[in-house]
Design a protein around this motif. Structure first.
Motif, PDB file in Angstrom:
ATOM      1  N   GLU A 163       0.843  -1.199   0.000  1.00  0.00           N
ATOM      2  CA  GLU A 163       0.000   0.000   0.000  1.00  0.00           C
ATOM      3  C   GLU A 163       0.879   1.250   0.000  1.00  0.00           C
ATOM      4  OE1 GLU A 163      -3.777   1.659  -0.224  1.00  0.00           O
ATOM      5  OE2 GLU A 163      -3.226  -0.455  -0.269  1.00  0.00           O
ATOM      6  N   ASN A 164       0.627   2.159  -0.929  1.00  0.00           N
ATOM      7  CA  ASN A 164       1.393   3.405  -0.985  1.00  0.00           C
ATOM      8  C   ASN A 164       1.071   4.297   0.206  1.00  0.00           C
ATOM      9  OD1 ASN A 164       2.683   2.934  -3.522  1.00  0.00           O
ATOM     10  ND2 ASN A 164       0.762   3.431  -4.551  1.00  0.00           N
ATOM     11  N   ASN A 165       2.089   4.998   0.706  1.00  0.00           N
ATOM     12  CA  ASN A 165       1.901   6.008   1.767  1.00  0.00           C
ATOM     13  C   ASN A 165       1.081   5.483   2.940  1.00  0.00           C
ATOM     14  OD1 ASN A 165       1.681   7.817  -1.089  1.00  0.00           O
ATOM     15  ND2 ASN A 165       3.177   8.486   0.412  1.00  0.00           N
ATOM     16  N   TRP A 201      12.558   4.121  -1.914  1.00  0.00           N
ATOM     17  CA  TRP A 201      12.145   2.844  -1.325  1.00  0.00           C
ATOM     18  C   TRP A 201      10.628   2.765  -1.208  1.00  0.00           C
ATOM     19  CZ3 TRP A 201      16.022  -0.658  -0.451  1.00  0.00           C
ATOM     20  CH2 TRP A 201      17.316  -0.138  -0.479  1.00  0.00           C
ATOM     21  N   ASP A 202      10.115   1.540  -1.192  1.00  0.00           N
ATOM     22  CA  ASP A 202       8.675   1.348  -1.018  1.00  0.00           C
ATOM     23  C   ASP A 202       8.262   1.555   0.435  1.00  0.00           C
ATOM     24  OD1 ASP A 202       8.519   0.762  -3.645  1.00  0.00           O
ATOM     25  OD2 ASP A 202       8.194  -1.393  -3.429  1.00  0.00           O
ATOM     26  N   ALA A 203       9.179   1.263   1.351  1.00  0.00           N
ATOM     27  CA  ALA A 203       8.866   1.403   2.771  1.00  0.00           C
ATOM     28  C   ALA A 203      10.115   1.840   3.526  1.00  0.00           C
ATOM     29  CB  ALA A 203       8.337   0.088   3.346  1.00  0.00           C
ATOM     30  N   VAL A 204       9.949   2.799   4.418  1.00  0.00           N
ATOM     31  CA  VAL A 204      11.043   3.272   5.278  1.00  0.00           C
ATOM     32  C   VAL A 204      10.640   2.971   6.715  1.00  0.00           C
ATOM     33  CG1 VAL A 204      12.394   5.253   6.040  1.00  0.00           C
ATOM     34  CG2 VAL A 204      11.655   5.094   3.654  1.00  0.00           C
ATOM     35  N   GLU A 215      10.172  24.041  -3.902  1.00  0.00           N
ATOM     36  CA  GLU A 215       9.598  22.884  -4.585  1.00  0.00           C
ATOM     37  C   GLU A 215       8.719  22.044  -3.662  1.00  0.00           C
ATOM     38  OE1 GLU A 215      12.035  20.773  -7.475  1.00  0.00           O
ATOM     39  OE2 GLU A 215      13.743  21.901  -6.724  1.00  0.00           O
ATOM     40  N   GLU A 216       7.696  21.443  -4.241  1.00  0.00           N
ATOM     41  CA  GLU A 216       6.896  20.445  -3.537  1.00  0.00           C
ATOM     42  C   GLU A 216       7.110  19.108  -4.214  1.00  0.00           C
ATOM     43  OE1 GLU A 216       2.384  19.459  -2.008  1.00  0.00           O
ATOM     44  OE2 GLU A 216       2.965  21.503  -2.484  1.00  0.00           O
ATOM     45  N   LYS A 217       7.491  18.125  -3.411  1.00  0.00           N
ATOM     46  CA  LYS A 217       7.823  16.806  -3.950  1.00  0.00           C
ATOM     47  C   LYS A 217       6.799  15.773  -3.488  1.00  0.00           C
ATOM     48  CE  LYS A 217      11.713  17.855  -6.012  1.00  0.00           C
ATOM     49  NZ  LYS A 217      11.877  17.665  -7.456  1.00  0.00           N
ATOM     50  N   ASN A 218       6.555  14.789  -4.341  1.00  0.00           N
ATOM     51  CA  ASN A 218       5.662  13.677  -4.011  1.00  0.00           C
ATOM     52  C   ASN A 218       6.467  12.389  -3.939  1.00  0.00           C
ATOM     53  OD1 ASN A 218       2.946  14.992  -4.121  1.00  0.00           O
ATOM     54  ND2 ASN A 218       3.615  15.433  -6.197  1.00  0.00           N
ATOM     55  N   ALA A 219       6.061  11.508  -3.058  1.00  0.00           N
ATOM     56  CA  ALA A 219       6.694  10.191  -2.955  1.00  0.00           C
ATOM     57  C   ALA A 219       5.644   9.210  -2.445  1.00  0.00           C
ATOM     58  CB  ALA A 219       7.893  10.245  -2.014  1.00  0.00           C
ATOM     59  N   SER A 220       5.918   7.920  -2.567  1.00  0.00           N
ATOM     60  CA  SER A 220       4.903   6.918  -2.205  1.00  0.00           C
ATOM     61  C   SER A 220       5.357   5.960  -1.111  1.00  0.00           C
ATOM     62  CB  SER A 220       4.506   6.107  -3.452  1.00  0.00           C
ATOM     63  OG  SER A 220       5.645   5.428  -3.964  1.00  0.00           O
ATOM     64  N   ALA A 221       6.532   6.206  -0.521  1.00  0.00           N
ATOM     65  CA  ALA A 221       7.032   5.278   0.503  1.00  0.00           C
ATOM     66  C   ALA A 221       6.132   5.261   1.728  1.00  0.00           C
ATOM     67  CB  ALA A 221       8.456   5.665   0.910  1.00  0.00           C
ATOM     68  N   ARG A 275       5.343  -5.181  -4.621  1.00  0.00           N
ATOM     69  CA  ARG A 275       5.620  -3.907  -5.318  1.00  0.00           C
ATOM     70  C   ARG A 275       4.643  -3.708  -6.473  1.00  0.00           C
ATOM     71  NH1 ARG A 275      11.192  -1.324  -7.484  1.00  0.00           N
ATOM     72  NH2 ARG A 275      10.722   0.112  -5.826  1.00  0.00           N
ATOM     73  N   GLU A 276       4.334  -4.771  -7.195  1.00  0.00           N
ATOM     74  CA  GLU A 276       3.404  -4.678  -8.320  1.00  0.00           C
ATOM     75  C   GLU A 276       1.997  -4.322  -7.822  1.00  0.00           C
ATOM     76  OE1 GLU A 276       2.212  -4.640 -12.240  1.00  0.00           O
ATOM     77  OE2 GLU A 276       4.270  -4.850 -11.475  1.00  0.00           O
ATOM     78  N   MET A 277       1.617  -4.862  -6.654  1.00  0.00           N
ATOM     79  CA  MET A 277       0.279  -4.611  -6.114  1.00  0.00           C
ATOM     80  C   MET A 277       0.088  -3.162  -5.669  1.00  0.00           C
ATOM     81  SD  MET A 277      -1.437  -7.298  -6.619  1.00  0.00           S
ATOM     82  CE  MET A 277      -2.941  -6.862  -5.763  1.00  0.00           C
ATOM     83  N   ARG A 278       1.188  -2.428  -5.499  1.00  0.00           N
ATOM     84  CA  ARG A 278       1.079  -1.016  -5.124  1.00  0.00           C
ATOM     85  C   ARG A 278       0.389  -0.199  -6.223  1.00  0.00           C
ATOM     86  NH1 ARG A 278       4.629   0.187  -0.694  1.00  0.00           N
ATOM     87  NH2 ARG A 278       4.830   2.391  -1.220  1.00  0.00           N
ATOM     88  N   LYS A 279       0.383  -0.745  -7.440  1.00  0.00           N
ATOM     89  CA  LYS A 279      -0.266  -0.042  -8.562  1.00  0.00           C
ATOM     90  C   LYS A 279      -1.786  -0.205  -8.527  1.00  0.00           C
ATOM     91  CE  LYS A 279       3.765  -1.020 -11.490  1.00  0.00           C
ATOM     92  NZ  LYS A 279       4.225  -1.826 -12.635  1.00  0.00           N
TER      93      LYS A 279
END
Length: 676
Positions: free
Chosen positions: A215-217, A269-272, A305-311, A383-387
């Motif tokens: 799951e993202n974020n 990374w996908d998860a931190v 700047e405003e940045k987006n990420a999905s970790a 990782r694929e399921m995050r989509k």
């Protein structure tokens, strides 16, 4: 092989590995599990025991010859020089040397620095720039006297230890051949645990640990005793997650480096995961604020700047006391550092609080010897399921109760989505399946909300989470096991002389108190227990008895204070320390015992009085009423002087009770005992 392993080998041949092989080799080689299983998947993907044994020996030889142990780094460097070319398995991280305009690699165990690496590797495997990844690397040696500041070591080829591709349809089709229980057991075996040794509820906690990877974020918190494997998945199982040990970091490292204009760990990374939350510190003053911003929206501002990420963000740590003690004296987020511990806005961003105390400490029998997915296959699938998204999975069957605000709804939907991806990746589930996931999601978010209520007070009063069946319109409430729910004040008529009140204890927290009174033949003595050395509580009880002796005839002519002895015990139910607000309730309890007439069912008396019978109003009425509701009260007796504060009580909370107002102590007695 048991039946499940045979089935798994039938439908996922070449994608699975026997986990005891991993365990055997892991004990002698300090490499992550996914490195081992990458090699085992290459050489041991077979049924044949002899071939498996040959494969294991091959893997052992590869690790013995090519895996770099830090204490043998010089020996390996010598081999590379003498042989001209050699293959090693090591963790490689890369930095840009802007003065030379080249990328330079650093080998973790080999100890090499400044090794020039082709930019196409960096473009293809960005994680080399952020913490590094494990690779199989062919290194050659060429010393050039004219280029003294250039490393003689050269990277001929670099292959990350990850699966090159994944067929998602293979999993979707394969899932159809397994029941829900079998599929859950497969996932748990894939992370190295033996499901037949675990309780059903613990299996769900194991799955919840994987949710941040699909799951993202997603923001997950797990606090509990040591040795329960809280950080294992994020360190060993997935090459797509990174564990920050010790907790110290910088905004540049975690989010965005304004000097190099490069995004930090959350973009790579996908998860931190933060290990040992008690040690989380930012060298930058605005670190926690940026983290709160990111946890809420998946974006953060740095400079212009405003940045987006999905970790996803995971916070794991140890609870040093029992949960019961923590709940009585503080809250379940207490192990977090002081900068966060009382920041309700930070904890409100947690989507789930996993109760680590419900997970058993790891023992050898909890580790599986059966087949599970190669961890790299599992992590690539995650990782694929995050989509994909299943946030609307329950909308067809249920809607959420009115106590959930927008943040609660987002948290529950994310948890439902993550668990649905894991258990029903092909979207084939029924009403009961999704109800089970929904209940689990609601409990974890309610656990967060219960602690927020302790930290932030009435702002978070709405903790009674529920879901409503779209067909029958029945509302189902969920409870948090460790809170005890409404068991404090039981249903039905209690014993004469037994009464409850709610007040602020010595610890500063609001808690429930039970007064038990007994009458025996005697000479008018009064004995009190349960008060310890608390002077103010003793004075309040003495005030009650003196008022009782002076005014008992106003209540009933049958009450005798000279031929009876009165025994009273005060119980601090929540363990928040005794309170001085006991006099009025103690007076009513004495009257109840003397008349042998019990109080009304599930009633709580609020307010206190002086020796002259003057009634004092209730402070923080809204907070006190919330504790009344959590304790199971249905009827509330409130002093008339507190009527002016009714406006600050949320209407939804006020409507939960049958309210009676009283003006004098005698009035309170009659209303509490239901005397007309």
């Amino acid at each position: 092989m048991d039946e499940l392993s045979k089935k798994l080998n039938t439908y996922f041949q070449g994608r699975v590995v026997r986990k005891d092989l991993t365990k055997k080799i892991k004990e002698g080689a300090n490499v992550p599990v996914y490195v081992l299983e990458y090699l085992l998947g290459m050489y041991c993907a077979t049924y044949d025991e002899d071939s498996i044994n040959d494969g294991v020996e091959r893997v052992k030889k590869i690790l013995a010859d090519n895996f770099v142990r830090p204490d043998e780094a010089e020996k390996i460097k010598s081999k590379i020089k003498e042989l001209g070319r050699y293959t090693v398995i090591d963790k490689v991280s890369v930095k840009l040397n802007e003065k030379k305009d080249v990328y330079e690699a650093e080998f973790s165990n080999l100890g090499l620095k400044g090794v020039v690496i082709s930019s196409h590797y960096v473009r293809e495997f960005e994680k080399l720039l952020s913490g590094g990844i494990w690779n199989i690397v062919k290194i050659s040696y060429f010393y050039d006297e004219t280029a003294r500041d250039v490393s003689p070591f050269n990277i001929d080829s670099l292959t990350p230890i990850q699966m090159p591709n994944l067929d998602i349809d293979e999993i979707m089709e394969g899932r159809k051949n397994f029941t829900k229980e079998e599929w859950i057991d497969i996932l748990i075996r894939s992370i190295g645990m033996e499901p037949t040794q675990l309780d059903y509820s613990v299996k769900w906690h194991m799955l919840e640990r994987i949710v941040p990877l699909v799951e993202n974020n997603y923001n997950l918190c797990e606090l509990g005793p040591r040795g329960t494997g809280k950080s294992h998945i994020y360190k060993e199982i997935s090459p797509n997650s990174i564990l920050i040990s010790g907790g110290q970091t910088t905004v540049a490292n975690l989010f965005y480096n304004m000097a190099s204009r490069k995004i930090g760990l959350v973009g790579m990374w996908d998860a931190v995961a933060f290990d040992e939350v008690a040690g989380i510190t930012f060298k930058d003053n605005d670190g926690i604020q940026i983290m709160k911003d990111y946890m809420a929206s998946g974006s953060f501002a740095r400079g212009r700047e405003e940045k987006n990420a999905s970790a996803s963000m995971i916070f794991v740590g140890n609870i040093n006391q029992s949960v019961e003690v923590l709940l009585k004296t503080s809250h379940l987020f207490e192990p977090f550092p002081e900068a966060m511990a009382n920041d309700s806005a930070f904890f409100d961003r947690m989507h789930y609080y996993l109760p680590g105390w419900e997970v058993p400490k790891m023992r050898p029998e909890f580790l599986t010897d059966e087949y599970g997915y190669i961890t790299d296959y599992l992590s690539e699938w995650c990782r694929e399921m995050r989509k994909h998204s299943f946030t609307d999975a329950f909308d067809k069957y249920f809607k959420l109760g009115n106590n959930l605000n927008q943040r609660d709804v987002i948290a529950v939907r994310k948890t439902v989505s993550g668990l649905t991806k894991l258990i029903y990746p092909n979207g084939e589930y029924n009403k009961d399946d999704i109800a089970e996931i929904l209940r689990y999601a609601l409990v974890g978010r309610r656990r967060v909300k219960e602690q927020l209520k302790k930290i932030g007070g009435m702002e978070f009063y709405d903790v009674n989470f529920s879901y409503i069946d779209n067909e029958t319109m029945e509302e189902e409430f969920v409870s948090v096991p460790e809170q005890g729910g409404g068991k404090i004040i039981p249903e039905g008529i209690g014993k004469a002389g037994h009464l409850y009140t709610i007040g602020r204890g010595r610890s500063g927290m609001i808690g429930a108190y039970k007064i038990e009174t007994k009458v025996v033949n005697g000479s008018g003595k009064f004995e009190k227990t349960g008060l310890g050395s608390d002077r103010e509580a003793k004075e309040a009880i003495e005030t009650a008895f003196r008022f009782f002796k002076a005014n008992s005839k106003n209540i009933s002519g049958t009450i005798s204070t000279g031929t009876k002895d009165y025994l009273m015990h005060v119980q601090d139910i929540h363990g928040v320390g005794l309170t001085s607000e006991l006099a009025l309730t103690a007076f009513i309890a004495l009257c109840s015992a003397a008349m042998n007439r019990p109080a009304q069912s599930q009633i709580v008396v609020l307010g206190s009085m002086s020796i002259g019978g003057t009634i004092s109003k209730v402070e923080e009425l809204a907070n006190v009423l919330q504790v009344c509701f959590d304790s199971g009260a249905k009827k509330i007796l409130i002093p008339m002087s507190s009527a002016v504060d009714i406006g600050i009580v949320p209407p939804e909370l006020f409507a939960k009770f049958q309210i009676s107002f009283y003006q004098t102590p005698e009035d309170a007695v009659f209303k509490a005992l239901g005397v007309e």
